[in-house]
Scaffold this motif. Structure first.
Motif, PDB file in Angstrom:
ATOM      1  N   ALA A 196       2.789   6.863  -9.153  1.00 58.54           N
ATOM      2  CA  ALA A 196       1.837   7.528 -10.091  1.00 58.54           C
ATOM      3  C   ALA A 196       0.612   8.124  -9.269  1.00 58.54           C
ATOM      4  O   ALA A 196       0.065   9.094  -9.501  1.00 58.54           O
ATOM      5  CB  ALA A 196       1.554   6.854 -11.090  1.00 58.54           C
ATOM      6  N   LEU A 197      -0.013   6.922  -8.494  1.00 58.83           N
ATOM      7  CA  LEU A 197      -1.340   7.215  -7.809  1.00 58.83           C
ATOM      8  C   LEU A 197      -1.146   8.096  -6.741  1.00 58.83           C
ATOM      9  O   LEU A 197      -2.122   9.006  -6.493  1.00 58.83           O
ATOM     10  CB  LEU A 197      -1.888   5.885  -7.392  1.00 58.83           C
ATOM     11  CG  LEU A 197      -3.285   5.778  -6.580  1.00 58.83           C
ATOM     12  CD1 LEU A 197      -4.299   6.481  -7.589  1.00 58.83           C
ATOM     13  CD2 LEU A 197      -3.637   4.595  -6.081  1.00 58.83           C
ATOM     14  N   GLY A 198       0.019   7.959  -6.071  1.00 56.75           N
ATOM     15  CA  GLY A 198       0.018   9.017  -4.927  1.00 56.75           C
ATOM     16  C   GLY A 198       0.405  10.553  -5.335  1.00 56.75           C
ATOM     17  O   GLY A 198      -0.248  11.489  -4.865  1.00 56.75           O
ATOM     18  N   ARG A 199       0.990  10.522  -6.659  1.00 55.58           N
ATOM     19  CA  ARG A 199       0.999  12.051  -7.100  1.00 55.58           C
ATOM     20  C   ARG A 199      -0.071  12.643  -7.681  1.00 55.58           C
ATOM     21  O   ARG A 199      -0.652  13.595  -7.341  1.00 55.58           O
ATOM     22  CB  ARG A 199       1.971  11.867  -8.379  1.00 55.58           C
ATOM     23  CG  ARG A 199       3.697  11.715  -7.781  1.00 55.58           C
ATOM     24  CD  ARG A 199       4.525  12.126  -9.085  1.00 55.58           C
ATOM     25  NE  ARG A 199       4.331  11.133 -10.192  1.00 55.58           N
ATOM     26  CZ  ARG A 199       5.034  10.194 -10.248  1.00 55.58           C
ATOM     27  NH1 ARG A 199       5.999   9.769  -9.486  1.00 55.58           N
ATOM     28  NH2 ARG A 199       4.820   9.329 -11.417  1.00 55.58           N
ATOM     29  N   TRP A 200      -0.966  11.538  -8.100  1.00 53.42           N
ATOM     30  CA  TRP A 200      -2.180  11.923  -8.797  1.00 53.42           C
ATOM     31  C   TRP A 200      -3.089  12.392  -7.357  1.00 53.42           C
ATOM     32  O   TRP A 200      -3.746  13.514  -7.508  1.00 53.42           O
ATOM     33  CB  TRP A 200      -2.951  10.822  -9.438  1.00 53.42           C
ATOM     34  CG  TRP A 200      -4.314  11.330 -10.227  1.00 53.42           C
ATOM     35  CD1 TRP A 200      -4.284  12.000 -11.312  1.00 53.42           C
ATOM     36  CD2 TRP A 200      -5.664  11.019  -9.407  1.00 53.42           C
ATOM     37  NE1 TRP A 200      -5.823  12.151 -11.696  1.00 53.42           N
ATOM     38  CE2 TRP A 200      -6.453  11.574 -10.394  1.00 53.42           C
ATOM     39  CE3 TRP A 200      -5.996  10.746  -8.339  1.00 53.42           C
ATOM     40  CZ2 TRP A 200      -7.860  11.624 -10.162  1.00 53.42           C
ATOM     41  CZ3 TRP A 200      -7.413  10.554  -8.093  1.00 53.42           C
ATOM     42  CH2 TRP A 200      -8.301  11.044  -8.910  1.00 53.42           C
ATOM     43  N   LEU A 201      -3.317  11.734  -6.416  1.00 47.57           N
ATOM     44  CA  LEU A 201      -4.168  11.999  -5.267  1.00 47.57           C
ATOM     45  C   LEU A 201      -3.529  13.392  -4.615  1.00 47.57           C
ATOM     46  O   LEU A 201      -4.395  14.219  -4.290  1.00 47.57           O
ATOM     47  CB  LEU A 201      -4.008  11.129  -4.122  1.00 47.57           C
ATOM     48  CG  LEU A 201      -4.547   9.709  -4.603  1.00 47.57           C
ATOM     49  CD1 LEU A 201      -4.353   8.684  -3.411  1.00 47.57           C
ATOM     50  CD2 LEU A 201      -6.275   9.761  -4.648  1.00 47.57           C
ATOM     51  N   ALA A 202      -2.104  13.377  -4.489  1.00 40.28           N
ATOM     52  CA  ALA A 202      -1.753  14.882  -3.738  1.00 40.28           C
ATOM     53  C   ALA A 202      -2.025  16.005  -4.667  1.00 40.28           C
ATOM     54  O   ALA A 202      -2.281  16.954  -4.268  1.00 40.28           O
ATOM     55  CB  ALA A 202      -0.187  14.666  -4.010  1.00 40.28           C
ATOM     56  N   ALA A 203      -2.051  15.734  -6.013  1.00 43.94           N
ATOM     57  CA  ALA A 203      -2.183  16.816  -6.979  1.00 43.94           C
ATOM     58  C   ALA A 203      -3.754  17.363  -6.892  1.00 43.94           C
ATOM     59  O   ALA A 203      -4.094  18.619  -7.199  1.00 43.94           O
ATOM     60  CB  ALA A 203      -2.262  16.487  -8.587  1.00 43.94           C
ATOM     61  N   HIS A 204      -4.567  16.388  -6.524  1.00 45.53           N
ATOM     62  CA  HIS A 204      -5.988  16.683  -6.134  1.00 45.53           C
ATOM     63  C   HIS A 204      -6.328  17.061  -4.711  1.00 45.53           C
ATOM     64  O   HIS A 204      -7.375  16.922  -4.375  1.00 45.53           O
ATOM     65  CB  HIS A 204      -6.919  15.585  -6.578  1.00 45.53           C
ATOM     66  CG  HIS A 204      -6.834  15.491  -8.053  1.00 45.53           C
ATOM     67  ND1 HIS A 204      -5.980  14.917  -8.935  1.00 45.53           N
ATOM     68  CD2 HIS A 204      -7.942  15.831  -9.063  1.00 45.53           C
ATOM     69  CE1 HIS A 204      -6.198  14.923 -10.149  1.00 45.53           C
ATOM     70  NE2 HIS A 204      -7.267  15.445 -10.399  1.00 45.53           N
ATOM     71  N   GLY A 205      -5.369  17.286  -3.977  1.00 45.13           N
ATOM     72  CA  GLY A 205      -5.357  17.722  -2.388  1.00 45.13           C
ATOM     73  C   GLY A 205      -6.039  16.651  -1.605  1.00 45.13           C
ATOM     74  O   GLY A 205      -6.520  16.616  -0.584  1.00 45.13           O
ATOM     75  N   LEU A 239       0.933  -1.272  -0.118  1.00 53.56           N
ATOM     76  CA  LEU A 239      -0.053  -0.078   0.096  1.00 53.56           C
ATOM     77  C   LEU A 239       0.919   1.234   0.085  1.00 53.56           C
ATOM     78  O   LEU A 239       0.631   2.203  -0.602  1.00 53.56           O
ATOM     79  CB  LEU A 239      -0.939   0.071   1.184  1.00 53.56           C
ATOM     80  CG  LEU A 239      -1.825  -0.944   1.275  1.00 53.56           C
ATOM     81  CD1 LEU A 239      -2.731  -0.891   2.725  1.00 53.56           C
ATOM     82  CD2 LEU A 239      -2.933  -0.763   0.024  1.00 53.56           C
ATOM     83  N   LEU A 240       1.961   1.144   0.898  1.00 47.52           N
ATOM     84  CA  LEU A 240       2.884   2.466   0.708  1.00 47.52           C
ATOM     85  C   LEU A 240       3.491   2.542  -0.503  1.00 47.52           C
ATOM     86  O   LEU A 240       3.665   3.748  -1.048  1.00 47.52           O
ATOM     87  CB  LEU A 240       3.898   1.977   1.750  1.00 47.52           C
ATOM     88  CG  LEU A 240       4.706   3.258   2.072  1.00 47.52           C
ATOM     89  CD1 LEU A 240       3.837   4.250   2.608  1.00 47.52           C
ATOM     90  CD2 LEU A 240       5.695   2.801   3.413  1.00 47.52           C
ATOM     91  N   GLN A 241       3.749   1.469  -1.239  1.00 45.56           N
ATOM     92  CA  GLN A 241       4.376   1.762  -2.476  1.00 45.56           C
ATOM     93  C   GLN A 241       3.428   2.001  -3.492  1.00 45.56           C
ATOM     94  O   GLN A 241       3.810   2.987  -4.480  1.00 45.56           O
ATOM     95  CB  GLN A 241       5.163   0.241  -3.013  1.00 45.56           C
ATOM     96  CG  GLN A 241       6.324  -0.247  -2.279  1.00 45.56           C
ATOM     97  CD  GLN A 241       7.404   0.380  -2.541  1.00 45.56           C
ATOM     98  OE1 GLN A 241       7.757   1.163  -3.740  1.00 45.56           O
ATOM     99  NE2 GLN A 241       8.165   1.043  -1.431  1.00 45.56           N
ATOM    100  N   LEU A 242       2.136   1.822  -3.336  1.00 44.35           N
ATOM    101  CA  LEU A 242       1.188   2.103  -4.358  1.00 44.35           C
ATOM    102  C   LEU A 242       0.706   3.661  -4.143  1.00 44.35           C
ATOM    103  O   LEU A 242       0.538   4.642  -5.158  1.00 44.35           O
ATOM    104  CB  LEU A 242       0.009   1.343  -4.207  1.00 44.35           C
ATOM    105  CG  LEU A 242      -1.192   1.664  -4.890  1.00 44.35           C
ATOM    106  CD1 LEU A 242      -1.240   1.286  -6.498  1.00 44.35           C
ATOM    107  CD2 LEU A 242      -2.491   0.895  -4.563  1.00 44.35           C
TER     108      LEU A 242
END
Length: 223
Positions: A71-80, A62-65
Motif C-alpha cells: 500500500a505505501l509503495g503504491r501510494w508513493l509510486a502514484a505520487h512519483g 523495509l522492502l516489504q513496506l
C-alpha cells in the motif's frame, strides 16, 4: 576515480541519514528520559531493535513496506516517489540502522541533567521549549554529539539493510560496504582491503574529532 565516487557517495549518504534522524532522535531521547509512565520499556525495546536484529531482516521489512505491491509503495509510486533501489533507500536503510545509537546516547545524556535545574528555569518564566533549549540541551550536548557521530559512523559501514532495500547498483546505490563486498566476490581482494582501510580511517577520524572537541570544551569550561 570510481573509488573516489564511492567514498564521496558514502559520505553524502551517511551525512544525509544522520541529518534526517537528528531531530526525531533527540526528541525521542528527551521524551524517553523524562517519561515515567507505562510502556516505556516496551518503547525503548522497539526503538533498539535494529541494534540486535540481523540487518538483512530490517532491510527485508523495509522492502516489504515500500515494495510496489504494498500500500505505501503504491501510494508513493502514484505520487512519483521512487524509494526502493534508489539513493533514497540507502538513506532510509542507514537512518533506520543508525537511529538507536543516537537515541541511546542522547537519552543517557538527558537523564543526567538535574531536573531541578529545569524546574528552576520554568519558575523563572521559561516555557517547556525554552527550558529545553536553554538548560537541557546545552547540558546534554556532549551525549547528543556523541550519538550523532556514532550514528554517522554506523551509517558509513551499513551493509545488510542497504543491500536488501537499495541493491548494489554501481553509480546509484553502491556504498563503501557494498563496494567491499562486490570486490571480494569478484576476486579484487587488494581493492577491497584498500576500501576497508578508507572506511576505518573515516570512522576513526569522526570519532577522534568528537573526542577532541569534547575535551577542548571541557577544558574551556574548567577555566
Amino acid at each position: 576515480m570510481e573509488d573516489l565516487q564511492v567514498v564521496a557517495f558514502t559520505l553524502q549518504m551517511a551525512a544525509t541519514a544522520t541529518a534526517v534522524i537528528l531531530l526525531p532522535g533527540v526528541a525521542a531521547a528527551f521524551l524517553l528520559a523524562r517519561y515515567r509512565g507505562p510502556g516505556k520499556g516496551a518503547l525503548e525495546t522497539v526503538l533498539s531493535l535494529p541494534l540486535v536484529l540481523p540487518p538483512t531482516a530490517v532491510g527485508l521489512a523495509l522492502l516489504q513496506l515500500l515494495g510496489r505491491d504494498r500500500a505505501l509503495g503504491r501510494w508513493l509510486a502514484a505520487h512519483g516517489v521512487e524509494v526502493v533501489f534508489t539513493w533514497k533507500a540507502v538513506v532510509l536503510a542507514t537512518a533506520v540502522m543508525s537511529f538507536p545509537l543516537l537515541v541511546r546516547s542522547a537519552r543517557t545524556a538527558f537523564e543526567e541533567v538535574d531536573p531541578r535545574l529545569v524546574g528552576l528555569a520554568r519558575t523563572l518564566g521559561c516555557g517547556a521549549a525554552g527550558a529545553f533549549f536553554r538548560v537541557s540541551l546545552p547540558l546534554a550536548w556532549r551525549g547528543v554529539l556523541a550519538g550523532a557521530v556514532l550514528a554517522f559512523s554506523r551509517a558509513l559501514g551499513e551493509f545488510g539493510a542497504t543491500i536488501m532495500v537499495a541493491g548494489n547498483i554501481p553509480g546509484r546505490t553502491r556504498t563503501l560496504a557494498l563496494a567491499i563486498f562486490h570486490d571480494v566476490q569478484t576476486g579484487k581482494d587488494e581493492r577491497a582491503v584498500a576500501l576497508a582501510a578508507v572506511t576505518v580511517a573515516l570512522a576513526f577520524a569522526a570519532l577522534w574529532t568528537t573526542e577532541w572537541v569534547a575535551r577542548r570544551h571541557s577544558r574551556w569550561e574548567d577555566t
